[in-house]
Design a protein around this motif. Structure first.
Motif, short mmCIF file in Angstrom:
data_model
loop_
_atom_site.label_atom_id
_atom_site.label_comp_id
_atom_site.label_asym_id
_atom_site.label_seq_id
_atom_site.Cartn_x
_atom_site.Cartn_y
_atom_site.Cartn_z
N CYS A 63 0.85 -1.19 0.00
CA CYS A 63 0.00 0.00 0.00
C CYS A 63 0.88 1.23 0.00
O CYS A 63 1.92 1.26 0.64
N ASP B 78 -8.02 2.98 6.02
CA ASP B 78 -8.05 2.27 4.75
C ASP B 78 -6.66 2.34 4.14
O ASP B 78 -6.12 3.43 3.91
N ILE C 293 -4.47 1.68 0.91
CA ILE C 293 -4.82 1.73 -0.51
C ILE C 293 -3.58 1.54 -1.37
O ILE C 293 -2.50 2.03 -1.04
N GLN C 294 -3.77 0.84 -2.49
CA GLN C 294 -2.72 0.76 -3.50
C GLN C 294 -3.14 1.64 -4.66
O GLN C 294 -4.14 1.39 -5.31
N LEU C 295 -2.37 2.69 -4.89
CA LEU C 295 -2.65 3.65 -5.95
C LEU C 295 -1.59 3.49 -7.03
O LEU C 295 -0.40 3.65 -6.76
N GLN D 177 -8.37 4.96 -10.70
CA GLN D 177 -9.05 4.04 -9.78
C GLN D 177 -8.04 3.53 -8.76
O GLN D 177 -6.98 3.04 -9.12
N ALA D 178 -8.38 3.65 -7.48
CA ALA D 178 -7.52 3.14 -6.40
C ALA D 178 -8.26 2.03 -5.67
O ALA D 178 -9.48 2.10 -5.49
N ASN D 179 -7.52 1.01 -5.28
CA ASN D 179 -8.12 -0.12 -4.59
C ASN D 179 -7.76 -0.13 -3.12
O ASN D 179 -6.58 -0.04 -2.78
N VAL D 180 -8.78 -0.25 -2.26
CA VAL D 180 -8.52 -0.45 -0.83
C VAL D 180 -8.05 -1.88 -0.67
O VAL D 180 -8.74 -2.82 -1.06
N ARG D 181 -6.84 -2.04 -0.14
CA ARG D 181 -6.28 -3.38 0.05
C ARG D 181 -6.66 -3.97 1.40
O ARG D 181 -6.77 -5.16 1.57
N SER D 182 -6.85 -3.08 2.38
CA SER D 182 -7.21 -3.55 3.72
C SER D 182 -7.85 -2.41 4.49
O SER D 182 -7.46 -1.25 4.32
N ARG D 183 -8.82 -2.73 5.32
CA ARG D 183 -9.44 -1.75 6.20
C ARG D 183 -9.26 -2.25 7.62
O ARG D 183 -9.62 -3.37 7.95
#
Length: 106
Positions: free
Chosen positions: A30, A45, A47-49, A55-61
């Protein structure tokens, strides 16, 4: 029934056995974290941007109680201090702002 009946008398009651399965041990890369809070919890959150992608994806919350969030902050601060003593100061860059051209030129 005595609650201590099945405990090893030589084991420190403050020790916790932690299991780390292979999937979690791999971790997730992330490069951005967003932190929000309510009166009862902090939500982080991770995120890997990807560069050039909108578009960015939340990898873990991770959801933390306020006390635990403060403990995590203190642990991170101590680890950053230890890291900088060993490897040198971590240089901060301009703040990252979503939607802006954040290219860094040398």
């Amino acid at each position: 029934m005595d609650n201590n009946q099945n405990q090893d008398p030589n084991q420190d009651p403050n020790n916790i056995n932690i299991n780390l399965n292979e999937m979690v041990a791999q971790g997730a890369y992330c490069n951005l974290a967003l932190v929000n809070h309510s009166p009862s919890e902090f939500v982080v959150d991770f995120i890997q941007l990807m560069p050039g992608v909108q578009q960015a994806n939340v990898r873990s919350r991770i959801i933390l109680a306020p006390l635990h969030a403060k403990r995590v902050m203190a642990a991170l601060q101590q680890n950053i201090t230890n890291y900088e003593q060993q490897f040198g100061e971590i240089k901060e860059m301009e703040p990252f702002v979503l939607g802006q051209n954040n290219n860094v030129q040398a």
